[in-house]
Scaffold this motif. Structure first.
Motif, short mmCIF file in Angstrom:
data_model
loop_
_atom_site.label_atom_id
_atom_site.label_comp_id
_atom_site.label_asym_id
_atom_site.label_seq_id
_atom_site.Cartn_x
_atom_site.Cartn_y
_atom_site.Cartn_z
N MET A 1 0.83 -1.21 0.19
CA MET A 1 -0.03 0.00 -0.04
C MET A 1 0.84 1.20 0.17
O MET A 1 1.92 1.40 0.68
N TYR A 2 0.59 2.31 -0.85
CA TYR A 2 0.97 3.63 -0.72
C TYR A 2 1.00 4.22 0.35
O TYR A 2 0.33 3.88 1.37
N LYS A 3 1.97 5.38 0.58
CA LYS A 3 1.78 6.10 1.96
C LYS A 3 0.62 6.83 2.32
O LYS A 3 0.49 6.72 3.66
N GLY A 4 -0.24 6.89 1.36
CA GLY A 4 -1.45 7.68 1.57
C GLY A 4 -2.12 8.65 0.50
O GLY A 4 -1.46 8.98 -0.33
N ILE A 69 13.54 9.17 -11.78
CA ILE A 69 13.05 9.44 -10.69
C ILE A 69 13.50 8.17 -9.83
O ILE A 69 13.14 6.85 -9.97
N GLY A 70 14.17 8.56 -8.69
CA GLY A 70 14.66 7.52 -7.68
C GLY A 70 13.68 6.95 -6.71
O GLY A 70 12.63 7.48 -6.47
N LYS A 71 14.22 5.89 -6.17
CA LYS A 71 13.29 4.94 -5.35
C LYS A 71 13.15 5.82 -4.08
O LYS A 71 12.21 5.49 -3.15
N ASP A 72 13.99 6.68 -3.67
CA ASP A 72 13.98 7.40 -2.60
C ASP A 72 13.24 8.68 -2.70
O ASP A 72 13.11 9.69 -1.53
N ALA A 73 12.52 9.18 -3.92
CA ALA A 73 12.04 10.38 -4.02
C ALA A 73 10.60 10.44 -3.07
O ALA A 73 9.99 9.20 -3.06
N ASP A 74 10.10 11.45 -2.97
CA ASP A 74 8.43 11.62 -2.45
C ASP A 74 7.80 12.11 -3.55
O ASP A 74 8.04 13.00 -4.49
N ILE A 75 7.10 10.91 -4.05
CA ILE A 75 6.28 10.83 -5.37
C ILE A 75 4.78 11.22 -5.00
O ILE A 75 4.18 10.60 -4.31
N TYR A 76 4.41 12.14 -5.84
CA TYR A 76 3.05 12.66 -5.59
C TYR A 76 2.37 12.25 -6.98
O TYR A 76 2.52 12.80 -8.26
N LEU A 77 1.29 11.38 -7.04
CA LEU A 77 0.66 10.91 -8.36
C LEU A 77 -0.42 11.52 -8.52
O LEU A 77 -1.52 11.35 -7.60
N ILE A 78 -0.94 12.00 -9.70
CA ILE A 78 -2.00 12.56 -9.98
C ILE A 78 -2.76 12.05 -11.21
O ILE A 78 -1.95 11.82 -12.16
N CYS A 79 -4.31 12.08 -11.32
CA CYS A 79 -4.67 11.66 -12.49
C CYS A 79 -6.08 12.55 -12.50
O CYS A 79 -6.08 13.53 -12.04
N ARG A 80 -7.18 12.11 -13.20
CA ARG A 80 -8.24 13.19 -13.32
C ARG A 80 -8.83 13.27 -12.01
O ARG A 80 -9.14 14.41 -11.49
N SER A 81 -9.06 12.09 -11.30
CA SER A 81 -9.75 12.21 -10.02
C SER A 81 -9.23 11.32 -8.79
O SER A 81 -9.96 11.52 -7.95
N GLY A 82 -8.25 10.67 -9.18
CA GLY A 82 -7.72 10.02 -7.97
C GLY A 82 -7.75 8.42 -8.06
O GLY A 82 -7.05 7.77 -7.05
N SER A 83 -8.30 7.75 -9.03
CA SER A 83 -8.29 6.32 -9.16
C SER A 83 -7.40 5.90 -9.71
O SER A 83 -6.51 4.88 -9.18
N ARG A 84 -6.81 6.18 -11.07
CA ARG A 84 -5.84 5.72 -11.82
C ARG A 84 -4.37 5.89 -11.16
O ARG A 84 -3.52 5.25 -10.84
N CYS A 100 5.44 7.00 -2.04
CA CYS A 100 4.43 7.38 -3.01
C CYS A 100 2.87 7.95 -2.25
O CYS A 100 2.46 7.16 -1.53
N TYR A 101 2.46 8.77 -2.87
CA TYR A 101 1.31 9.32 -2.40
C TYR A 101 0.41 9.58 -3.61
O TYR A 101 0.69 9.96 -4.73
N ASN A 102 -0.98 9.56 -3.10
CA ASN A 102 -1.96 9.67 -4.26
C ASN A 102 -2.56 11.09 -3.93
O ASN A 102 -3.10 11.31 -2.90
N VAL A 103 -2.94 11.82 -5.06
CA VAL A 103 -3.42 12.98 -5.03
C VAL A 103 -4.87 12.90 -5.37
O VAL A 103 -5.50 12.65 -6.26
N ALA A 104 -5.67 12.53 -4.12
CA ALA A 104 -6.96 12.10 -4.12
C ALA A 104 -8.06 12.90 -4.98
O ALA A 104 -9.00 12.06 -5.63
N GLU A 105 -8.00 14.21 -4.90
CA GLU A 105 -8.98 14.75 -5.88
C GLU A 105 -8.65 14.75 -7.29
O GLU A 105 -9.44 15.06 -8.20
N GLY A 106 -7.47 14.40 -7.62
CA GLY A 106 -6.97 14.44 -8.92
C GLY A 106 -6.95 15.98 -9.37
O GLY A 106 -6.93 16.98 -8.83
N PHE A 107 -6.60 16.04 -10.99
CA PHE A 107 -6.61 17.29 -11.53
C PHE A 107 -7.95 17.95 -11.74
O PHE A 107 -7.84 19.21 -11.69
N GLU A 108 -9.00 17.19 -11.94
CA GLU A 108 -10.20 17.91 -12.42
C GLU A 108 -11.24 17.65 -11.24
O GLU A 108 -12.36 18.24 -11.20
N GLY A 109 -10.91 16.69 -10.16
CA GLY A 109 -11.96 16.54 -9.17
C GLY A 109 -13.15 15.76 -9.75
O GLY A 109 -13.31 15.04 -10.78
#
Length: 133
Positions: A1-4, A69-84, A100-109
């Motif tokens: 599971m990713y960080k949150g 992108i290194g394995k030690d980077a703080d990675i923020y992943l974003i898609c349209r709404s947070g699922s992908r 790794c963090y998920n940007v839960a609301e995404g770019f468009e929400g």
């Protein structure tokens, strides 16, 4: 599971202040071109799924590594709404990327009452910087 999950404002603050933070926009080339992308300094555009078939990109992890992108980077992943981006964050975590963090609301929400995106929540609705590619 990713960080949150984090909201777009939290991700933006980290990307603005933490030199170890990077954003990966996992949407498709069409979305980047027609909807826009976050305007942050350290960002990669790497599709999670291939348009138009929407098959999962089997080269996703390899492409992240190739982007430097290194394995030690703080990675923020974003898609349209947070699922992908959640699925991509999980895969990167399984591949050994530690933070790794998920940007839960995404770019468009989320969809609003008229079934439109970009007004309820998400990167754009929160007034964070973005550009057309």
């Amino acid at each position: 599971m990713y960080k949150g999950d984090v909201n777009p404002q939290e991700a933006f603050e980290q990307l603005s202040s933490n030199n170890n933070a990077v954003m990966i926009d996992v949407r498709t080339r069409a979305e980047w071109a027609f909807v826009g992308v976050p305007a942050v300094e350290r960002m990669a555009t790497i599709s999670w799924q291939q348009f138009p078939s929407m098959q999962v990109n089997e080269e996703f992890v390899a492409t992240v590594k190739e982007a430097g992108i290194g394995k030690d980077a703080d990675i923020y992943l974003i898609c349209r709404s947070g699922s992908r981006s959640a699925a991509a964050a999980s895969l990167l975590t399984e591949a050994g990327f530690a933070t790794c963090y998920n940007v839960a609301e995404g770019f468009e929400g989320d969809l609003d009452e008229s079934r439109h995106r970009g007004k309820t929540n998400g990167w754009k609705a929160r007034g964070l910087p973005w550009i057309q590619q």
